[in-house]
Design an enzyme around this catalytic site. Structure first.
Site, short mmCIF file in Angstrom:
data_model
loop_
_atom_site.label_atom_id
_atom_site.label_comp_id
_atom_site.label_asym_id
_atom_site.label_seq_id
_atom_site.Cartn_x
_atom_site.Cartn_y
_atom_site.Cartn_z
N GLU A 41 113.45 51.56 111.98
CA GLU A 41 112.10 51.14 112.38
C GLU A 41 112.21 50.64 113.81
O GLU A 41 112.90 49.66 114.08
CB GLU A 41 111.60 50.02 111.47
CG GLU A 41 111.11 50.51 110.11
CD GLU A 41 110.68 49.37 109.21
OE1 GLU A 41 110.97 48.19 109.53
OE2 GLU A 41 110.05 49.65 108.18
N ASP A 52 105.44 37.62 111.90
CA ASP A 52 106.87 37.44 112.11
C ASP A 52 107.30 35.99 112.25
O ASP A 52 106.61 35.16 112.83
CB ASP A 52 107.29 38.21 113.38
CG ASP A 52 107.23 39.70 113.15
OD1 ASP A 52 106.48 40.38 113.87
OD2 ASP A 52 107.93 40.18 112.23
N TYR A 166 105.87 50.11 101.78
CA TYR A 166 106.69 48.96 102.13
C TYR A 166 106.22 47.79 101.29
O TYR A 166 105.13 47.27 101.50
CB TYR A 166 106.51 48.68 103.62
CG TYR A 166 107.42 47.64 104.25
CD1 TYR A 166 107.75 46.45 103.62
CD2 TYR A 166 107.91 47.84 105.54
CE1 TYR A 166 108.55 45.51 104.23
CE2 TYR A 166 108.71 46.91 106.17
CZ TYR A 166 109.03 45.73 105.51
OH TYR A 166 109.82 44.80 106.13
#
Lengths: 253, 373
Positions: A41, A52, A166
């Site tokens: 990725e 994040d 995912y």
């Protein structure tokens, strides 16, 4: 080309491109593939990485300091593709793509011979343009599923994804953790009711034990922050350090 | 998404529940101090020599700004959801203080995220939040101001979503926030409309309000949107220059983009990275703007201008000396616009300026910037 998840579990390795610089990112990607990563990725740094944790936040800030852009990451992808047939996914927040233009982006992604793209903050409900552009160019779409997603949404996510799904292992942001939460197997089980596509589990995976454990119920494990942190801690020998780490993850699979 | 859907469901139910509305109205009245006066600024009007200027006194609300309208509304929704932990972002600190206030009122745990740069320039509010029982967490990443506080609040929310409500302070973010926050601020415009009709027997020519995220402005504008003859004027932060990074004027320097769950005008560079912004006022220092404002601009219903740091500081002093009111630096941007606009208007015209907050929190900045005898 279709993303292949030959191994059980397959390894999806994430890195923030441009940290410390693009040439090193290329070396890290190729070394990871050689060490056993099935898919890379290629993370595009963003000014406001809301999903994040601190490790990837810091990597993004470093990469942005010397102007790493979506354009450059696409060029990097093309360069990596010259040396490897491994799966390559562009991993980015939406705004850089929106600014470039979805059509322009997918044309460039096709030209770079990547396999697909995952847009972190693009919900499936708002994804019409992304879906049609990616389909036009035979590029894979990947969406995120969360433990809090309802069954109805998991169905939408499964239907809209064409590369893999995912499954985010926990409520939270990226970052390595000691323990894997119990949420993950249940989420994967729910997803499998709606798709035959490979399911990759990510967020928090940093050890060989966790990696193997994921292989018991999912097709792949995504390792991101652990790799990014190794890059941060090993200036000058990033590629070898990451390769060593990747080998330790996949040994015996 | 699940959390947003859950919030939307609870909010929709609350909206249609008379007992919810009655309880909110009672708190707005007996606790927050509504209705706020609409004050005819006689000396300012005379000095500027043009339109009649009325000031909508949101600065008189409990906690010193309009933010409490939304905080009370959302807090009552939190109660209905059965959650006990509330988090918020804050720029100037007014929303943080209002959130800490309602959490103390209703007994919720409260954590407020604030950029460390903002903590420095709005110290008074940091202390107030802590005195009220909230935990204030400094955010050191990015530009260390409002947008970074929002990032951190969002990270906390996705991690703790099952127990926690994110009490967003403006008309930003993903649906239902822009609509819900706007609904809680509509009371300003509703009151102002009745008040101006009583005072002048007609609707105003113009309404002027500052625009950061856009909550105080949409709150006063909304009631008048269908009164097409009423000019709606939003004032953004012109900062100290026109280069990217020197201001927070989204409508003149920005372009459509996605930030923190909203699609609106955003200040960004050529690679689609979100820009840093600057304003002397922390509450206007944000690179995106509420999407409803983007719609008002695109449809031509509202006009957006800007005032520089210098103009806002001068407006602060002028209002203090002509009317005895020290506005928040954010609100001073709206005052700066009426200073420019009123002289060009007829004496029979009527302008309402929304004074969204009081300036006590800005004493430190005022002292740094103004040379007083």
């Amino acid at each position: 080309m279709p993303l292949s998840f030959k191994h059980k579990p397959s390894l999806v390795a994430y890195l923030t491109c441009g940290d410390p610089d693009l040439a090193t990112s290329r070396d890290i990607a190729l070394a990871s593939i050689e060490a056993g990563a099935d898919v890379i990725e290629l993370g595009v740094p963003f000014s406001d990485p809301v999903a994040d944790g601190p490790v990837i936040q810091r990597a993004s800030e470093r990469a942005l300091r010397h102007g790493t852009s979506l354009q450059q990451v696409l060029e990097l992808a093309k360069e990596i593709r010259r040396h490897s047939q491994a799966g390559l996914i562009i991993f980015t927040y939406l705004n850089p793509i929106l600014h470039m233009g979805m059509a322009r982006f997918s044309a460039a992604a096709q030209d770079a011979c990547v396999d697909g793209a995952l847009i972190t903050d693009l919900p499936v409900e708002e994804a019409q343009e992304y879906l049609s552009e990616m389909e036009k160019r035979a590029l894979a779409t990947v969406f995120l599923a969360a433990p809090t997603s309802t069954d109805a949404r998991l169905k939408l996510i499964a239907q809209a994804s064409t590369g893999f799904v995912y499954a985010v292992s926990r409520t939270g942001v990226t970052g390595a953790r000691q323990q894997m939460p119990e949420d993950a197997p249940q989420l994967v089980g729910r997803l499998r009711r709606y798709t035959d596509l490979p399911v990759a589990v990510g967020f928090g995976i940093s050890t060989s034990a966790q990696f193997k454990a994921v292989g018991k119920f999912a097709d792949a494990a995504v390792v991101g922050s652990a790799i990014v942190e190794i890059i941060e801690r090993n200036p000058g020998k990033e590629a070898e350090s990451v390769a060593q780490f990747v080998r330790s993850l996949v040994v015996g699979r | 998404m699940a959390a947003l859907d859950e919030l939307e469901r609870h909010y929709e139910k609350a909206k249609n529940d008379h007992s919810f509305q009655r309880r909110l109205d009672e708190l707005l009245r007996t606790y927050a101090g509504r209705p706020t006066p609409l004050f005819f600024a006689q000396r300012l009007t005379k000095q500027l020599g043009g339109a009649k200027i009325y000031l909508k006194r949101e600065d008189l609300l409990h906690t010193g700004a309009h933010k409490i309208n939304n905080c009370l509304g959302q807090a009552l929704v939190v109660e209905r959801m059965g959650k006990h932990r509330v988090i918020a972002e804050t720029g100037a600190g007014q929303h943080g203080v209002a959130t800490a206030t309602v959490c103390a009122l209703l007994g919720f745990e409260c954590v407020v995220y604030m950029g460390t740069e903002d903590m420095r320039r709005q110290e008074l509010n940091v202390f107030r939040m802590r005195l009220l029982g909230a935990e204030v967490r400094g955010v050191d990443s990015g530009s260390r101001t409002l947008k970074d506080a929002i990032n951190e609040a969002m990270r906390d929310w996705v991690t703790n979503v099952r127990t926690t409500h994110y009490l967003l302070g403006s008309v930003l973010g993903a649906h239902p926030y822009p609509a819900m926050v706007r609904d809680f601020h509509k009371v300003t415009g509703r009151e102002a409309r009745a008040q101006i009709l009583k005072a002048e027997g007609k609707l105003p020519t113009s309404i002027i309000a500052c625009v950061g995220g856009g909550s105080n402005s949409i709150g006063i504008f909304h009631e008048f949107i269908n009164d097409r003859k009423v000019q709606l004027v939003g004032v953004e932060a012109g900062g100290r220059g026109t280069q990217l990074g020197e201001h927070a004027a989204r409508f003149s320097g920005g372009s459509p983009g996605v930030l923190q769950g909203t699609y609106s005008y955003v200040l960004q560079n050529e690679a689609g990275q979100i820009s840093a912004t600057h304003s002397v006022s922390a509450g206007l220092d944000y690179p995106s703007v509420g999407p409803e404002h983007a719609w008002l601009k695109d449809t031509g219903r509202a006009e957006y201008v800007s005032a520089s740091d210098k103009e806002a500081l001068a407006a602060c002093t002028l209002l203090a000396r002509t009317e005895g009111i020290i506005p928040a630096l954010e609100s001073a941007h709206a005052v700066a616009e009426v200073i420019k606009r009123a002289p060009r208007m007829k004496k029979s015209d009527v302008v309402i300026v929304n004074i969204s907050g009081r300036g006590d929190k800005d004493i430190g900045i005022l002292r740094e910037n103004l040379k007083l005898d």
